[in-house]
Design an enzyme around this catalytic site. Structure first.
Site, mmCIF file in Angstrom:
data_model
loop_
_atom_site.group_PDB
_atom_site.id
_atom_site.type_symbol
_atom_site.label_atom_id
_atom_site.label_comp_id
_atom_site.label_asym_id
_atom_site.label_seq_id
_atom_site.Cartn_x
_atom_site.Cartn_y
_atom_site.Cartn_z
ATOM 1 N N CYS A 136 -8.539 -11.094 22.101
ATOM 2 C CA CYS A 136 -7.887 -10.063 21.112
ATOM 3 C C CYS A 136 -6.862 -9.259 21.963
ATOM 4 O O CYS A 136 -6.502 -8.453 21.180
ATOM 5 C CB CYS A 136 -9.022 -9.285 20.500
ATOM 6 S SG CYS A 136 -10.036 -8.403 21.511
ATOM 7 N N CYS A 143 -2.598 -0.086 9.120
ATOM 8 C CA CYS A 143 -1.668 -1.374 9.099
ATOM 9 C C CYS A 143 -0.334 -0.884 9.791
ATOM 10 O O CYS A 143 0.130 0.203 9.283
ATOM 11 C CB CYS A 143 -1.284 -1.831 7.817
ATOM 12 S SG CYS A 143 -2.630 -2.340 6.714
ATOM 13 N N CYS A 196 -0.660 5.803 7.354
ATOM 14 C CA CYS A 196 -1.621 5.421 7.695
ATOM 15 C C CYS A 196 -1.642 4.535 8.966
ATOM 16 O O CYS A 196 -0.694 3.946 9.273
ATOM 17 C CB CYS A 196 -2.347 4.477 6.675
ATOM 18 S SG CYS A 196 -4.080 3.845 6.980
ATOM 19 N N CYS A 212 0.852 -1.161 -0.030
ATOM 20 C CA CYS A 212 0.057 -0.033 0.090
ATOM 21 C C CYS A 212 0.983 1.390 -0.070
ATOM 22 O O CYS A 212 1.839 1.334 0.753
ATOM 23 C CB CYS A 212 -0.928 -0.114 1.231
ATOM 24 S SG CYS A 212 -1.631 1.480 1.438
ATOM 25 N N TYR A 242 -20.260 -13.191 26.291
ATOM 26 C CA TYR A 242 -19.963 -12.133 25.275
ATOM 27 C C TYR A 242 -20.005 -12.869 23.938
ATOM 28 O O TYR A 242 -19.137 -12.797 23.193
ATOM 29 C CB TYR A 242 -18.393 -11.769 25.577
ATOM 30 C CG TYR A 242 -17.850 -11.279 26.815
ATOM 31 C CD1 TYR A 242 -18.262 -10.246 27.471
ATOM 32 C CD2 TYR A 242 -17.314 -12.145 27.794
ATOM 33 C CE1 TYR A 242 -17.747 -9.739 28.649
ATOM 34 C CE2 TYR A 242 -16.934 -11.923 29.003
ATOM 35 C CZ TYR A 242 -16.955 -10.751 29.450
ATOM 36 O OH TYR A 242 -16.765 -10.142 30.580
HETATM 37 N N1 SAH Z 1 -18.213 -13.946 20.520
HETATM 38 C C1 SAH Z 1 -18.749 -13.045 19.472
HETATM 39 C C2 SAH Z 1 -18.527 -11.467 19.931
HETATM 40 C C3 SAH Z 1 -17.220 -11.158 20.622
HETATM 41 S S1 SAH Z 1 -16.658 -9.564 20.702
HETATM 42 C C4 SAH Z 1 -18.142 -13.281 18.187
HETATM 43 O O1 SAH Z 1 -17.116 -14.065 18.023
HETATM 44 O O2 SAH Z 1 -18.517 -12.863 17.206
HETATM 45 C C5 SAH Z 1 -17.324 -9.111 22.532
HETATM 46 C C6 SAH Z 1 -18.927 -8.934 22.636
HETATM 47 O O3 SAH Z 1 -19.183 -8.681 23.942
HETATM 48 C C7 SAH Z 1 -19.431 -7.833 21.942
HETATM 49 O O4 SAH Z 1 -20.731 -8.297 21.178
HETATM 50 C C8 SAH Z 1 -19.979 -7.037 22.855
HETATM 51 O O5 SAH Z 1 -21.042 -6.277 22.651
HETATM 52 C C9 SAH Z 1 -20.165 -7.847 24.312
HETATM 53 N N2 SAH Z 1 -19.875 -7.243 25.499
HETATM 54 C C10 SAH Z 1 -19.298 -6.385 25.948
HETATM 55 N N3 SAH Z 1 -19.190 -6.133 27.387
HETATM 56 C C11 SAH Z 1 -19.936 -7.080 27.836
HETATM 57 C C12 SAH Z 1 -20.369 -7.684 29.128
HETATM 58 N N4 SAH Z 1 -20.114 -6.852 30.272
HETATM 59 N N5 SAH Z 1 -21.431 -8.702 29.100
HETATM 60 C C13 SAH Z 1 -21.852 -9.161 27.959
HETATM 61 N N6 SAH Z 1 -21.273 -8.811 26.949
HETATM 62 C C14 SAH Z 1 -20.550 -7.789 26.811
#
Ligand code: SAH
Length: 484
Positions: A442, A115, A112, A106, A346
């Site tokens: 992550c 990346c 930027c 790029c 989550y």
């Molecule tokens: N497991 C899913 C999402 C992971 S991202 C996938 O792989 O697609 C993390 C997620 O946690 C997001 O959707 C966010 O809205 C949610 N989140 C953030 N804080 C939270 C909390 N305290 N309790 C429950 N969910 C939460």
């Protein structure tokens, strides 16, 4: 092998020569004069990589970070910032290049903020990510010599993003749509981005023409004036469906018809055009209100053979190819036989939950965004999966409550945002004693913190698998199996 530089460690070799300066820097219990002066040029040998993939070297024991430099290289830099214990250098010239240096694809690379690693061979990128996770587990997590596998990379580490999120603004009175520059909110005007699905270049061009011709004023963060804030798009890699979201600082979108027409004409696969209203003075991209301008309020996509409904506000992994790899690993680590009760904390729109449900007795997904929970329920119905239940609320409140009411669980999956798990959730899991915990992360630092907590409470880290979800960037993703 280099290591990932960590400020807590000080294996510093004291050099012989000092340049004049007024400041002192720490060397363990010793103090020493800072050997560099701002705005002067130096030659430096790079030994390690920092957390963001930047090169790290030392001048007379004083640590300097150099973006774009690689371990083993000697580079000429200008010192641009001098702090007490470390400084920053701008790379002027590579004097001795590493064999892992490659030409960035790029033309905005380096300028930027999207990346950080385009100058690094893909092999080194994968090694770097493994090392980041390993170092965090050892240093922060106190886990000695964890079983950690090589990062699973992509065959073609380009064009992988299914979601674009570009700010719109003015730079020196000219319209700019693109990524922010590193560590700033100056927008780099980008006409082509190589990590996104190729359709996005076209979407940006249409929005650029529209903004230029319609008299709509781009948003200015500082004054909170201007109208058009962001352009967001979501693309289903398997379904081919595309959604474009125009984020505005108010309701009335001028020349709506022309914009809709241009997008419909110029974007193959478009099924949804949404205006998102975000009138707040905030860094958060999307506001709470959506107006469908044309088509559906969602797109459909598939991961493996499971179909998902994706709305403007719901979280969906940005790299669909690697998501399948990650979720299959999650299923493998969960060791499902068809008999288990699983918690997926989550859960977003229920992606991991639905993957697991096919192989478990019952899955409970917990998610805080109500719209995502609604999508998760629809996703279960659409896929004829009935052994899953989605609960809206914070995992740290809902899970302790469920456990308190006597729910027995066999496997817990957690996939928290960057800040990691709340300790109330971890406490509840420890109390519930699932045989396995699968942690998807992550952020290696908060992952390591949470693993330390769990390993002090009778859980053992069995294996760690980094998966490269974000090629060319310094972001890492990993999945960990813990057992009682
Ligand atoms: N497991 C899913 C999402 C992971 S991202 C996938 O792989 O697609 C993390 C997620 O946690 C997001 O959707 C966010 O809205 C949610 N989140 C953030 N804080 C939270 C909390 N305290 N309790 C429950 N969910 C939460």
């Amino acid at each position: 092998m280099y290591e990932v530089y960590n400020g807590m460690e000080n294996n510093i070799i004291i050099g012989d020569k000092l340049q004049k300066t007024r400041e002192l820097f720490d060397l363990g219990d010793k103090q020493k004069q800072i050997p560099v002066v701002k705005n002067r040029d130096y030659e430096i040998k790079i030994d390690n990589l920092g957390m963001n993939g930047e090169g790290v070297g030392r001048i007379d024991g004083y640590t300097i970070f150099v973006s774009g430099a690689l371990p083993g290289e000697t580079v000429r830099i200008k010192v641009v910032k001098v702090e007490r214990n470390y400084g920053f250098g701008k790379q002027l010239e590579v004097l001795i290049p590493s064999k892992d240096r490659v030409k960035p694809k790029c033309r905005f690379s380096g300028r930027c903020g999207g990346c950080q690693l385009q100058h690094m061979s893909y092999g080194l990128q994968l090694d770097f990510k493994k090392q980041m996770v390993k170092d965090a587990l050892e240093r922060i997590g106190g886990i000695d010599d964890p079983v950690i596998y090589d990062t699973i990379g992509m065959e073609d580490p380009w064009g992988y993003r299914n979601k674009m999120q570009f700010p719109v603004g003015l730079q020196k009175d000219k319209l700019a749509i693109g990524f922010y520059a590193p560590r700033s909110h100056n927008i780099i005007d980008i006409d082509s981005c190589h990590i996104q699905h190729e359709i996005n270049d076209q979407i940006v061009q249409i929005v650029r023409n529209y903004t230029d011709n319609s008299g709509v004023v781009p948003y200015d963060e500082l004054t909170h004036r201007g109208f058009i804030r962001h352009v967001v798009s979501k693309t289903g890699f398997q379904s081919g469906e595309v959604m474009v979201v125009i984020v505005t600082n108010g309701t009335n979108l001028p020349h709506k018809k022309e914009l809709i027409e241009a997008l419909r004409k110029g974007v193959p696969g478009i099924v949804s055009i949404v205006q998102n209203i975000n009138p707040k003075k905030t860094n958060t991209v999307l506001g709470n209100k959506n107006i469908v301008l044309w088509g559906k309020d969602h797109i459909i996509d598939f991961i493996g053979d499971i179909k998902f409904k994706i709305s403007p506000l719901s979280f969906y992994q940005v790299n669909p190819i690697q998501t399948a790899v990650l979720y299959n690993k999650a299923v493998e680590f969960a060791g499902l036989t068809g008999e288990e009760v699983v918690i997926d904390a989550y859960c977003g729109i229920g992606t991991i939950s639905l993957f697991m449900a096919k192989r478990a007795r019952k899955v409970y997904g917990i998610e805080t965004i109500p719209q995502a929970v609604e999508d998760a329920r629809i996703n279960a119905l659409e896929n004829n999966i009935s052994n899953v239940e989605f609960i809206a609320g914070e995992a740290e409140t809902v899970v302790p409550d469920m456990i308190g009411r006597g729910l027995q669980i066999d496997v817990a999956v957690v996939d928290p945002p960057r800040k990691g798990c709340d300790s109330k959730l971890l406490d509840a899991l420890v109390k519930a004693k699932p045989k396995r915990i699968v942690y998807v992360s992550c952020n290696p630092a908060t992952l390591a913190r949470d693993l330390k907590y769990l390993s002090e409470k009778a859980y053992k880290v069995v294996e760690v698998q980094p998966v490269d979800m974000f090629p060319q960037t310094s972001h890492t993703e990993s999945i960990i199996l813990l057992q009682k």
